[in-house]
Design an enzyme around this catalytic site. Structure first.
Site, PDB file in Angstrom:
ATOM      1  N   HIS A 298       0.830  -1.208   0.000  1.00 35.39           N
ATOM      2  CA  HIS A 298       0.000   0.000   0.000  1.00 35.39           C
ATOM      3  C   HIS A 298       0.869   1.265   0.000  1.00 35.39           C
ATOM      4  O   HIS A 298       0.546   2.254  -0.646  1.00 35.39           O
ATOM      5  CB  HIS A 298      -0.921   0.007   1.220  1.00 35.39           C
ATOM      6  CG  HIS A 298      -1.979  -1.057   1.138  1.00 35.39           C
ATOM      7  ND1 HIS A 298      -3.319  -0.777   1.079  1.00 35.39           N
ATOM      8  CD2 HIS A 298      -1.880  -2.399   1.074  1.00 35.39           C
ATOM      9  CE1 HIS A 298      -4.014  -1.910   0.984  1.00 35.39           C
ATOM     10  NE2 HIS A 298      -3.152  -2.912   0.999  1.00 35.39           N
TER      11      HIS A 298
ATOM     12  N   ASP B  28      -5.441   5.831   2.173  1.00 33.25           N
ATOM     13  CA  ASP B  28      -5.688   4.405   2.033  1.00 33.25           C
ATOM     14  C   ASP B  28      -7.020   4.007   2.663  1.00 33.25           C
ATOM     15  O   ASP B  28      -7.444   4.577   3.666  1.00 33.25           O
ATOM     16  CB  ASP B  28      -4.550   3.639   2.716  1.00 33.25           C
ATOM     17  CG  ASP B  28      -4.469   2.212   2.251  1.00 33.25           C
ATOM     18  OD1 ASP B  28      -3.644   1.931   1.371  1.00 33.25           O
ATOM     19  OD2 ASP B  28      -5.248   1.369   2.748  1.00 33.25           O
TER      20      ASP B  28
ATOM     21  N   HIS C 283       2.259 -14.603  -5.701  1.00 31.90           N
ATOM     22  CA  HIS C 283       1.071 -14.841  -4.877  1.00 31.90           C
ATOM     23  C   HIS C 283      -0.121 -14.022  -5.380  1.00 31.90           C
ATOM     24  O   HIS C 283      -1.185 -14.064  -4.780  1.00 31.90           O
ATOM     25  CB  HIS C 283       1.398 -14.468  -3.435  1.00 31.90           C
ATOM     26  CG  HIS C 283       1.600 -12.989  -3.234  1.00 31.90           C
ATOM     27  ND1 HIS C 283       2.395 -12.220  -4.056  1.00 31.90           N
ATOM     28  CD2 HIS C 283       1.078 -12.107  -2.315  1.00 31.90           C
ATOM     29  CE1 HIS C 283       2.366 -10.959  -3.645  1.00 31.90           C
ATOM     30  NE2 HIS C 283       1.575 -10.873  -2.596  1.00 31.90           N
TER      31      HIS C 283
ATOM     32  N   TRP D   7      -1.889  -7.506  -5.993  1.00 31.29           N
ATOM     33  CA  TRP D   7      -2.229  -6.750  -7.202  1.00 31.29           C
ATOM     34  C   TRP D   7      -1.038  -5.950  -7.748  1.00 31.29           C
ATOM     35  O   TRP D   7      -0.866  -5.828  -8.965  1.00 31.29           O
ATOM     36  CB  TRP D   7      -3.435  -5.823  -6.958  1.00 31.29           C
ATOM     37  CG  TRP D   7      -3.761  -5.022  -8.180  1.00 31.29           C
ATOM     38  CD1 TRP D   7      -3.724  -3.670  -8.319  1.00 31.29           C
ATOM     39  CD2 TRP D   7      -4.142  -5.545  -9.472  1.00 31.29           C
ATOM     40  NE1 TRP D   7      -4.061  -3.307  -9.600  1.00 31.29           N
ATOM     41  CE2 TRP D   7      -4.320  -4.442 -10.327  1.00 31.29           C
ATOM     42  CE3 TRP D   7      -4.328  -6.831  -9.990  1.00 31.29           C
ATOM     43  CZ2 TRP D   7      -4.684  -4.583 -11.670  1.00 31.29           C
ATOM     44  CZ3 TRP D   7      -4.692  -6.977 -11.327  1.00 31.29           C
ATOM     45  CH2 TRP D   7      -4.872  -5.855 -12.149  1.00 31.29           C
TER      46      TRP D   7
ATOM     47  N   GLU E 186       2.751  -4.975 -12.047  1.00 26.87           N
ATOM     48  CA  GLU E 186       4.156  -4.734 -12.415  1.00 26.87           C
ATOM     49  C   GLU E 186       4.590  -5.740 -13.479  1.00 26.87           C
ATOM     50  O   GLU E 186       5.349  -5.423 -14.395  1.00 26.87           O
ATOM     51  CB  GLU E 186       5.048  -4.824 -11.163  1.00 26.87           C
ATOM     52  CG  GLU E 186       4.846  -3.617 -10.234  1.00 26.87           C
ATOM     53  CD  GLU E 186       5.248  -3.879  -8.777  1.00 26.87           C
ATOM     54  OE1 GLU E 186       5.952  -4.873  -8.521  1.00 26.87           O
ATOM     55  OE2 GLU E 186       4.845  -3.091  -7.900  1.00 26.87           O
TER      56      GLU E 186
HETATM   57  O1  LIG Z   1      11.372  -8.153  -2.272  1.00 32.13           O
HETATM   58  C1  LIG Z   1      10.435  -7.427  -2.623  1.00 32.13           C
HETATM   59  C2  LIG Z   1       9.096  -7.727  -2.290  1.00 32.13           C
HETATM   60  C3  LIG Z   1       8.111  -6.873  -2.730  1.00 32.13           C
HETATM   61  N1  LIG Z   1       8.418  -5.765  -3.459  1.00 32.13           N
HETATM   62  C4  LIG Z   1       7.352  -4.834  -3.866  1.00 32.13           C
HETATM   63  O2  LIG Z   1       6.352  -4.828  -2.863  1.00 32.13           O
HETATM   64  C5  LIG Z   1       5.061  -4.720  -3.427  1.00 32.13           C
HETATM   65  C6  LIG Z   1       4.261  -5.914  -2.967  1.00 32.13           C
HETATM   66  O3  LIG Z   1       2.906  -5.721  -3.277  1.00 32.13           O
HETATM   67  P1  LIG Z   1       1.937  -6.904  -3.711  1.00 32.13           P
HETATM   68  O4  LIG Z   1       2.522  -7.651  -4.820  1.00 32.13           O
HETATM   69  O5  LIG Z   1       0.597  -6.299  -3.994  1.00 32.13           O
HETATM   70  O6  LIG Z   1       1.918  -7.890  -2.491  1.00 32.13           O
HETATM   71  P2  LIG Z   1       1.579  -7.706  -0.905  1.00 32.13           P
HETATM   72  O7  LIG Z   1       2.662  -6.991  -0.272  1.00 32.13           O
HETATM   73  O8  LIG Z   1       1.254  -9.054  -0.405  1.00 32.13           O
HETATM   74  O9  LIG Z   1       0.219  -6.821  -0.981  1.00 32.13           O
HETATM   75  C7  LIG Z   1      -0.906  -6.665  -0.168  1.00 32.13           C
HETATM   76  O10 LIG Z   1      -1.574  -5.535  -0.761  1.00 32.13           O
HETATM   77  C8  LIG Z   1      -2.012  -5.702  -2.110  1.00 32.13           C
HETATM   78  C9  LIG Z   1      -2.627  -4.392  -2.571  1.00 32.13           C
HETATM   79  O11 LIG Z   1      -3.758  -4.089  -1.810  1.00 32.13           O
HETATM   80  C10 LIG Z   1      -2.993  -6.854  -2.215  1.00 32.13           C
HETATM   81  O12 LIG Z   1      -3.332  -7.078  -3.581  1.00 32.13           O
HETATM   82  C11 LIG Z   1      -2.374  -8.124  -1.630  1.00 32.13           C
HETATM   83  O13 LIG Z   1      -3.328  -9.170  -1.636  1.00 32.13           O
HETATM   84  C12 LIG Z   1      -1.883  -7.859  -0.196  1.00 32.13           C
HETATM   85  O14 LIG Z   1      -1.261  -9.014   0.348  1.00 32.13           O
HETATM   86  C13 LIG Z   1       5.252  -4.694  -4.933  1.00 32.13           C
HETATM   87  O15 LIG Z   1       5.219  -3.362  -5.360  1.00 32.13           O
HETATM   88  C14 LIG Z   1       6.656  -5.261  -5.144  1.00 32.13           C
HETATM   89  O16 LIG Z   1       7.296  -4.719  -6.272  1.00 32.13           O
HETATM   90  C15 LIG Z   1       9.726  -5.487  -3.800  1.00 32.13           C
HETATM   91  O17 LIG Z   1      10.004  -4.488  -4.476  1.00 32.13           O
HETATM   92  N2  LIG Z   1      10.701  -6.333  -3.362  1.00 32.13           N
END
Ligand SMILES: O=c1ccn([C@@H]2O[C@H](COP(=O)(O)OP(=O)(O)O[C@H]3O[C@H](CO)[C@@H](O)[C@H](O)[C@H]3O)[C@@H](O)[C@H]2O)c(=O)[nH]1
Length: 487
Positions: free
Chosen positions: A18, A123, A361, A364, A369
């Site tokens: 977020h 948010d 997983h 979104w 991305e």
């Molecule tokens: O080593 C890492 C791990 C993550 N990311 C970034 O972290 C973000 C991760 O976001 P997302 O892929 O959406 O996963 P979550 O962190 O699990 O996101 C939560 O938030 C999202 C948006 O609401 C929901 O879709 C998911 O279900 C919820 O788990 C992305 O921008 C990735 O590029 C990195 O850059 N490096």
């Protein structure tokens, strides 16, 4: 005299999925000439400070302001320095975390009173921002993280309750009222996610606050889900502005590498490794910022990647307990595998031509991305709305291979020793996506087409670019009306 820039306060929720897109959005607005102010806590700020400093060095953009608020750890029963959902020592503390965030309301209200922004973009998880906006007579625009497809499915389930007549967890049923037939199962519903941690009451307050909000800003682009953007407008009765993919505002390699946190691997080392691989030959494996697998599942995953015989970058969170010797594993896979323990420069990696698949997983942000780089996916949803995102990827976009997981984890269940997927199932999914063949070829073509559309959407005159302009114009009109009322 020129009227002052529109001034918007951005309130991100403290979880990477977020926080990251909200920071991108604040930059996007600053690039469009808006005075953007981000309100956050000290440790969260340290995760994106370098990007803002670089942004502020550029004479082309309106600089971004920052306000830092301290999180009341002890009053909420949280350990010191626990400022982000990804750093909770246990998910059982999610309730305390939500409590601490609720306590940010008075100092936030004080900031709004002193600085008098024209609007708040905040948010979904910060419902009190809607009340602050109302008190100060300014509009609040909500950001709820997901795509309009998933939000529409969540709404369809809540409205029509199709699951109530279904006894089995795995029997597919139709969600009524959507633009096309969508089937889900009970085990895919995000309600499981909240478990028994007392989070339902917070969730209710988010939804209530959303109803009292002026409009919705979404990290999506119109062309990827036109029927669902329209549907979402209809069911909420709100204005909806699709302004994504916001990750595409990070055009420089350093911004890509430091997005969301400082990467745990040297950028050059990562790029040199990728440069040594053929186009589309590397699978990127990452499960976002929150997931923790059981040790036995992690082992199966490693064995599956090893057995697949394809090259991979595997990101393992540093909180994750391993249960096996990483050194031995690295010695066995040698140059075929690169392991990143900690934070990966995800957008930089996906941007490289050697990357031809992403095991995800289905958070979104990760989906979008990947779409922005034309990379097809292996979908392995775990919790929240990720099963709906998987449905969107597999059945609507048709750019993915499902690993076949039937049911997800509830928040707080990460300690279980369950193996959700065995090594052979994992290796089989990797082979299906990473081997050549007509089906995969078609998938790659579709993914590349979507990438081109996504990129055009954020360019001048593209749908998302226009949408940002319309949102700014709307907020300027709101400001004029407010000023007229006040005089
Ligand atoms: O080593 C890492 C791990 C993550 N990311 C970034 O972290 C973000 C991760 O976001 P997302 O892929 O959406 O996963 P979550 O962190 O699990 O996101 C939560 O938030 C999202 C948006 O609401 C929901 O879709 C998911 O279900 C919820 O788990 C992305 O921008 C990735 O590029 C990195 O850059 N490096």
């Amino acid at each position: 005299m020129e009227p002052p820039h529109l001034h918007v306060f951005f309130f991100p929720f403290m979880s990477p999925g977020h926080l990251i897109p909200m920071v991108d959005r604040a930059r996007l607005f600053a690039i469009h000439g808006v005075k953007s102010t981000i309100i956050t806590t000290p440790l969260n700020l340290s995760r994106f400070r370098s990007i803002i400093d670089r942004h502020n060095c550029s004479s082309d953009y309106v600089p971004i302001d920052l306000h830092v608020l301290d999180l009341p750890f002890s009053a909420a029963g949280l350990p010191e320095n626990c400022e982000n959902l990804d750093s909770l020592p246990s998910r059982l503390m999610s309730y305390n975390f939500s409590k601490a965030i609720m306590m940010l309301r008075p100092p936030s209200s004080d900031l709004v009173r002193r600085h008098r922004p024209d609007a708040i973009i905040s948010d979904l998880n910060l419902p009190w921002t809607a009340e602050i906006a109302r008190e100060h007579g300014i509009p609040r625009i909500v950001f709820n993280g997901g795509c309009c497809f998933s939000l529409s499915v969540i709404d369809g389930v809540a409205r029509h309750k199709p699951h109530e007549n279904i006894s089995s967890d795995t029997e597919p049923f139709l969600v009524p009222g959507l633009p096309d037939p969508v089937f889900i199962t009970k085990s895919h519903m995000p309600e499981r996610f909240f478990g028994n941690l007392g989070l339902h009451e917070f969730f209710k307050s988010f939804m209530e606050a959303e109803r009292n909000t002026y409009g919705v800003v979404a990290n999506t682009f119109y062309e990827i889900e036109p029927e669902y953007v329209e549907h979402y407008k209809k069911i909420t009765g709100k204005k909806v502005w699709p302004v994504g993919p916001v990750s595409l505002c990070n055009k420089k390699a350093l911004d890509m590498a430091e997005r969301g946190n400082k990467a745990s691997i040297d950028k050059e080392r990562c790029l040199t490794w990728l440069d040594s691989k053929k186009p589309n030959s590397v699978l990127y494996v990452s499960f976002g910022s929150l997931c923790t697998f059981s040790q036995s599942q992690l082992l199966e995953l490693g064995l599956g990647l090893e057995a697949s015989n394809h090259s991979f970058i595997w990101v393992i969170r540093d909180h994750q307990e391993l249960g096996f010797a990483l050194k031995d594993f690295e010695e066995r896979v040698r140059d075929r595998g690169l392991i990143i323990r900690g934070w990966a420069p995800q957008v930089l990696i996906l941007n490289h031509e050697a990357v031809g698949g992403f095991m995800t997983h289905c958070g979104w942000n990760s989906v979008l991305e990947s779409v922005s780089e034309g990379v097809p996916l292996i979908t392995w949803p775990l919790f929240a709305e990720q099963f709906y995102n998987e449905n969107f990827v597999l059945h609507r976009l048709r750019i993915g291979v499902g690993i076949g997981v039937q049911s997800g984890l509830a928040w707080g269940e990460e300690e279980s020793s369950d193996v959700l997927m065995e090594k052979d199932q994992i290796a089989e999914a990797v082979t299906r996506l990473m081997s050549d063949g007509e089906i995969v070829e078609e998938m790659r073509k579709r993914a590349n087409r979507l990438r081109d559309i996504a990129r055009s959407a954020v360019e001048k005159g593209g749908s998302s670019h226009v949408s940002v302009g319309l949102l700014i114009e709307d907020l300027l009109n709101q400001r004029e009306e407010r000023l007229a009322r006040e005089h």
